[in-house]
Design an enzyme around this catalytic site. Structure first.
Site, short mmCIF file in Angstrom:
data_model
loop_
_atom_site.label_atom_id
_atom_site.label_comp_id
_atom_site.label_asym_id
_atom_site.label_seq_id
_atom_site.Cartn_x
_atom_site.Cartn_y
_atom_site.Cartn_z
N ARG A 226 -6.41 -0.51 -7.91
CA ARG A 226 -7.00 0.52 -6.84
C ARG A 226 -6.81 1.95 -7.72
O ARG A 226 -6.10 2.21 -8.49
CB ARG A 226 -6.09 0.81 -5.54
CG ARG A 226 -5.95 -0.46 -4.54
CD ARG A 226 -5.30 -0.02 -3.25
NE ARG A 226 -6.18 0.77 -2.38
CZ ARG A 226 -5.65 1.47 -1.07
NH1 ARG A 226 -4.39 1.26 -1.11
NH2 ARG A 226 -6.42 2.03 -0.88
N ARG B 158 0.99 -1.28 0.02
CA ARG B 158 0.01 -0.02 -0.03
C ARG B 158 0.91 1.26 0.10
O ARG B 158 2.17 1.15 0.27
CB ARG B 158 -0.83 -0.03 1.24
CG ARG B 158 -0.38 -0.53 2.36
CD ARG B 158 -0.59 0.38 3.58
NE ARG B 158 -0.44 1.74 3.53
CZ ARG B 158 0.69 2.63 3.58
NH1 ARG B 158 1.81 1.99 4.07
NH2 ARG B 158 0.47 3.70 3.64
N GLY B 159 0.28 2.52 -0.08
CA GLY B 159 0.99 3.50 -0.22
C GLY B 159 1.27 3.80 -2.05
O GLY B 159 1.61 2.97 -2.69
N ALA B 160 0.84 5.05 -2.42
CA ALA B 160 0.94 5.34 -3.57
C ALA B 160 2.14 4.92 -4.54
O ALA B 160 2.14 4.24 -5.31
CB ALA B 160 0.56 6.99 -3.90
N GLN C 57 -2.93 2.83 9.58
CA GLN C 57 -1.55 2.76 9.18
C GLN C 57 -0.69 3.71 10.05
O GLN C 57 0.26 3.50 10.01
CB GLN C 57 -1.80 3.57 7.77
CG GLN C 57 -2.11 2.77 6.75
CD GLN C 57 -3.80 3.01 6.54
OE1 GLN C 57 -4.55 3.26 7.39
NE2 GLN C 57 -4.26 2.91 5.17
N ASN D 296 -5.29 12.60 -0.77
CA ASN D 296 -4.51 11.68 0.31
C ASN D 296 -5.50 10.91 1.18
O ASN D 296 -6.81 11.07 1.16
CB ASN D 296 -3.42 12.70 1.06
CG ASN D 296 -2.46 12.03 1.68
OD1 ASN D 296 -2.15 10.97 1.05
ND2 ASN D 296 -2.27 12.13 3.08
N LYS D 297 -4.83 10.31 2.02
CA LYS D 297 -5.82 9.30 2.98
C LYS D 297 -6.83 10.14 3.68
O LYS D 297 -6.75 11.35 4.16
CB LYS D 297 -4.87 8.80 4.24
CG LYS D 297 -5.50 8.03 5.17
CD LYS D 297 -6.20 6.88 4.68
CE LYS D 297 -5.84 6.01 3.79
NZ LYS D 297 -6.36 5.07 2.90
N ASP E 65 -1.71 10.83 -2.92
CA ASP E 65 -2.19 9.66 -3.62
C ASP E 65 -2.09 10.28 -5.38
O ASP E 65 -2.08 9.44 -6.19
CB ASP E 65 -3.33 8.98 -3.42
CG ASP E 65 -3.09 7.99 -2.07
OD1 ASP E 65 -2.98 8.63 -0.92
OD2 ASP E 65 -2.73 6.89 -2.11
O1 MRU Z 1 -4.90 3.23 1.97
P1 MRU Z 1 -3.38 3.50 1.64
O2 MRU Z 1 -2.72 2.96 2.85
O3 MRU Z 1 -2.80 2.99 0.34
O4 MRU Z 1 -3.03 4.97 1.73
C1 MRU Z 1 -1.57 5.84 1.77
C2 MRU Z 1 -1.94 7.28 1.79
O5 MRU Z 1 -2.88 7.75 1.55
C3 MRU Z 1 -0.29 7.65 1.69
O6 MRU Z 1 -0.61 8.84 2.48
C4 MRU Z 1 -0.11 8.01 0.26
O7 MRU Z 1 -0.29 7.13 -0.72
C5 MRU Z 1 1.27 8.62 -0.09
S1 MRU Z 1 2.32 7.35 0.67
C6 MRU Z 1 4.00 8.10 0.21
#
Ligand code: MRU
Length: 345
Positions: A92, A49-51, A195, A246-247, A236
């Site tokens: 995703r 996970r994470g962009a 997270q 973002n999240k 993201d």
């Molecule tokens: O749902 P996730 O855990 O994939 O969401 C992650 C985030 O929102 C992060 O802040 C974003 O992807 C940046 S990661 C460098």
């Protein structure tokens, strides 16, 4: 594993090896992925996970897709892999790094003659390696913006686990802490996947960076009472006008930051900026199942009759952002012109 050297993705013995982020920090389980279907599941189910990390995983997924199509169809492989490419692209929807990586891999595939595997693998490794370098560059650029001796807040996990290593927002925090600019980090727990509680607090504490975990709902109170000077987050997708997806919860933090005189820094590589998306309103916001909210650890807490609404990202309008840090430079108070200036070669 030493968290300052965390690399959540590895290419090993012809497999994409991923640390299962659903069970960290309690368990350290590495999964081996050797097919495109396995990579799609790993992204969709949040093993990775994470962009930036899902972009890198997608690039390796394209290696499996190309190789399998070559085995099935020989010289016609580019016709045989379309369904797999589509499945990867849509594993995703919100983080543009995934679609970006698929497009980079498609461009690479167009130049290949003969069996695609080696050239595709070299390209995936390049994407992987360049992400790490970008994070170190962003860490230095972002840290330079922070006044000495301050407290900051971060949300979700934009750390080594969300990238090839070092992290975006946490890369800035690591470098700023090393330079004496940050003295303490407040990490929001980040419901419902936690997270912040599971990953960010683990990364920071294992790296020796003072961190206090807070509930999402306490953020405004903590800003008011603990002299938080910066909110530092990842992204993201950054739209052409500077709006940032973002999240979920980032938007609320940015509003609270404005009310308390804290600044907002978004740290994201060039691959997260999507000039083809005009504004935040054009960003697809992923919705996940309501069970993620109504249950904890498989046990239901909400009444059986209650349904839930679970958007997992939100959009922070550009006017609430003080600095957008990328590896190619910083845009202060990002807007359409500032982003275009930064990204025009
Ligand atoms: O749902 P996730 O855990 O994939 O969401 C992650 C985030 O929102 C992060 O802040 C974003 O992807 C940046 S990661 C460098």
């Amino acid at each position: 594993m030493n968290p300052s050297d965390i690399n959540p993705l590895k290419w090993q013995d012809d497999a994409l090896v991923l640390i299962d982020q659903r069970v960290l920090p309690g368990e350290e389980i590495w999964t081996q992925n050797r097919t495109v279907a396995e990579v799609v599941s790993a992204i969709r189910d949040m093993v990775v996970r994470g962009a930036p990390a899902i972009g890198i995983a997608g690039a390796y997924g394209m290696v499996f897709a190309a190789d399998a199509a070559w085995q099935r169809a020989g010289a016609d492989w580019r016709k045989a892999w379309l369904a797999d490419v589509d499945a990867l692209r849509h594993a995703r929807p919100t983080a543009v790094n995934l679609a970006w990586a698929i497009d980079v891999m498609l461009e690479c595939s167009a130049r290949i003659e003969g069996a695609p595997r080696d050239a595709m693998l070299a390209e995936a490794i390049r994407i992987h390696t360049e992400d790490l370098a970008a994070n170190h560059r962003m860490g230095a650029l972002g840290a330079a913006l922070i006044e000495p001796g301050v407290r900051v807040m971060t949300h979700c996990n934009a750390g080594a686990l969300a990238t090839a290593g070092h992290g975006t927002a946490l890369g800035v925090i690591r470098d700023a802490y090393a330079a004496g600019r940050i003295v303490e980090v407040f990490a929001t727990e980040t419901r419902p996947w936690l997270q912040g509680a599971r990953l960010t607090s683990w990364e920071l504490s294992r790296s020796g960076i003072p961190v206090r975990l807070i509930t999402d709902g306490s953020a405004a109170h903590v800003m008011r009472t603990q002299d938080v000077r910066w909110v530092i987050v990842g992204a993201d997708r950054v739209a052409a006008n500077g709006d940032v997806a973002n999240k979920i919860g980032t938007y609320s933090l940015a509003i609270a930051a404005k009310a308390h005189g804290a600044k907002v820094m978004v740290v994201a590589p060039r691959s997260t900026v999507d000039l083809a998306t005009a504004t935040g309103d054009d960003i697809e916001i992923e919705e996940r199942t309501g069970d993620e909210i109504t249950t904890i650890g498989g046990r239901r807490y909400a009444p059986e009759s209650v349904t839930a609404f679970n958007p997992v990202f939100d959009v922070t309008p550009a006017h609430l952002i003080d600095a957008l840090v990328t590896e190619v430079g910083v845009v202060h108070r990002p807007d359409r012109e500032g982003l275009a200036r930064l990204l025009t070669p």
